[in-house]
Enzyme design. Structure first.
Site, PDB file in Angstrom:
ATOM      1  N   GLY A  69     -28.375  74.239 -49.316  1.00  0.00           N
ATOM      2  CA  GLY A  69     -28.929  74.798 -48.193  1.00  0.00           C
ATOM      3  C   GLY A  69     -28.446  74.261 -46.805  1.00  0.00           C
ATOM      4  O   GLY A  69     -27.387  73.616 -46.717  1.00  0.00           O
ATOM      5  N   HIS A  70     -29.217  74.702 -45.584  1.00  0.00           N
ATOM      6  CA  HIS A  70     -28.789  74.478 -44.651  1.00  0.00           C
ATOM      7  C   HIS A  70     -29.862  73.903 -43.469  1.00  0.00           C
ATOM      8  O   HIS A  70     -30.978  74.343 -43.676  1.00  0.00           O
ATOM      9  CB  HIS A  70     -28.202  75.793 -43.878  1.00  0.00           C
TER      10      HIS A  70
END
Length: 379
Positions: free
Chosen positions: A227-228
């Site tokens: 993810g980010h």
């Protein structure tokens, strides 16, 4: 295109960082003379089972296009022979252990005093300053020390080493960038200089976003798996048969994604209206996405998402990546002349043409009897 034709490089490189810098320069057309120890040569020759000519595959990958001579740098005649080469060279690249060049009489100050046009590239582990400047280091050690392992992996899992040698190879890249800049400067001044790079500085630079967030905003980095920290949804999900990655980098893309998933009501939900809203409520949104995507096969989702204009990709294995039509179209694999195997070519093209290795990796001391005449640029 061989833009560095006429440039001579002497490489005293072991394993990855130094040899990778030399391989880049060789692919760009430089004449790279690899100086190896007489007993066994570069340790990478034995780094794995014999592949071709008695050397490991990784040696062939990092040393294509070079010439090899064996010199005993602990003997005066070996050092004298090396200085003979440096007098004809434009660039020296080495990643000898800290303190070794000085012990051999090959330190930066004395070597550049003797060869003022030489660009002296010294690659270390922890850097040329500070209390750890004399300590050796390796890829996993510097990923750990430089903070990269701490930001890699699952949020609740242990720190993880990145699968690629990003620190070693990155240091090779920075060294080449420095050497090319120094060549331009030498064209104006007539003098070379000393280039210092290190695995620690490279690791520090690759962590730059996390470092800046901490020093400027006090944000302690956390692991996000695929993810980010700044976008939602922007991570991997499991389809019915295989994983894929979806990147909704703005609200417009999220709207397209929600429509593909059949949930236009998300667009009017105050929790998900903007990216900042989704960041604040990702614990509500992400489980719903994870429930929906396993209802179709990956290829079906990819087709729908691509058609809608949502950035996405299969999470490929190496064989799957190589089987992609895009991989074939980019022609990243090259067969060195005279060899029956392929290596990964440079990720650069000049006027649409990718530089190819000029030759395979040399046998140890293969070019001892070669005549190394001075290049025009080294005079």
């Amino acid at each position: 295109m061989r833009p560095l034709e006429g440039i001579r490089v002497v490489e005293i490189g072991q394993v990855f960082a130094g040899p990778f810098a030399g391989a880049i320069l060789a692919d760009l057309g430089a004449d790279v003379i690899k100086v190896e120890k007489p007993e066994g040569g570069d340790d990478a020759r034995q780094m794995g089972r014999a592949f071709r000519h008695g050397d490991a595959l990784v040696f062939h990958e990092f040393n294509r296009g070079k010439r090899s001579i064996a010199l005993d740098l602990k003997a005066p005649e070996g050092v004298a022979a090396l200085h003979g080469l440096l007098g004809q060279a434009d660039i020296l690249v080495h990643n000898m252990r800290p303190g070794v060049p000085e012990a051999l009489g090959l330190g930066a100050a004395e070597t550049t005093a003797r060869h003022p046009r030489l660009i002296y590239c010294e690659m270390g582990a922890f850097g040329h300053l500070g209390p750890m400047r004399d300590q050796p280091g390796y890829e996993p050690l510097l990923q750990a020390f430089g903070g990269l392992s701490s930001i890699t992996g699952e949020p609740d899992g242990p720190p993880v080493r990145m699968g690629a040698s990003v620190v070693d190879q990155g240091t090779g890249m920075w060294t080449v960038i420095g050497a090319l800049a120094a060549l331009q400067q030498r064209a104006r001044t007539g003098r070379g200089c000393v280039i210092n790079t290190s695995l620690f500085e490279t690791a520090f630079t690759w962590a730059n976003q996390k470092v800046s967030a901490y020093v400027n905003q006090g944000e302690q980095p956390v692991r996000h798996a695929s993810g980010h920290p700044g976008f939602v949804p922007y991570e991997a999900f499991d389809a019915a048969d295989a994983p894929l990655l979806v990147c909704c980098g703005n609200d417009r893309l999220f709207a397209k994604f929600a429509r593909v998933l059949g949930h236009v009501e998300w667009l009017s939900d105050a929790r998900f209206a903007t990216n900042r809203d989704r960041l604040a409520h990702k614990e509500a949104l992400l489980p719903m996405i994870r429930d929906i995507l396993p209802t179709r096969r990956r290829v079906e989702w990819l087709g729908l998402l691509v058609e809608a204009g949502v950035p996405c990709a299969p999470i490929n294995t190496i064989p799957e990546m190589l089987a992609e039509p895009q991989a074939a179209a980019m022609a990243m694999l090259a067969t060195p002349p005279g060899e029956d195997f392929r290596v990964v070519a440079l990720p650069i093209s000049f006027d649409g043409t990718r530089p190819a290795p000029a030759s395979g990796a040399p046998r140890l001391d293969q070019h001892r009897d070669a005549r190394f005449r001075a290049t025009p640029s080294a005079r």
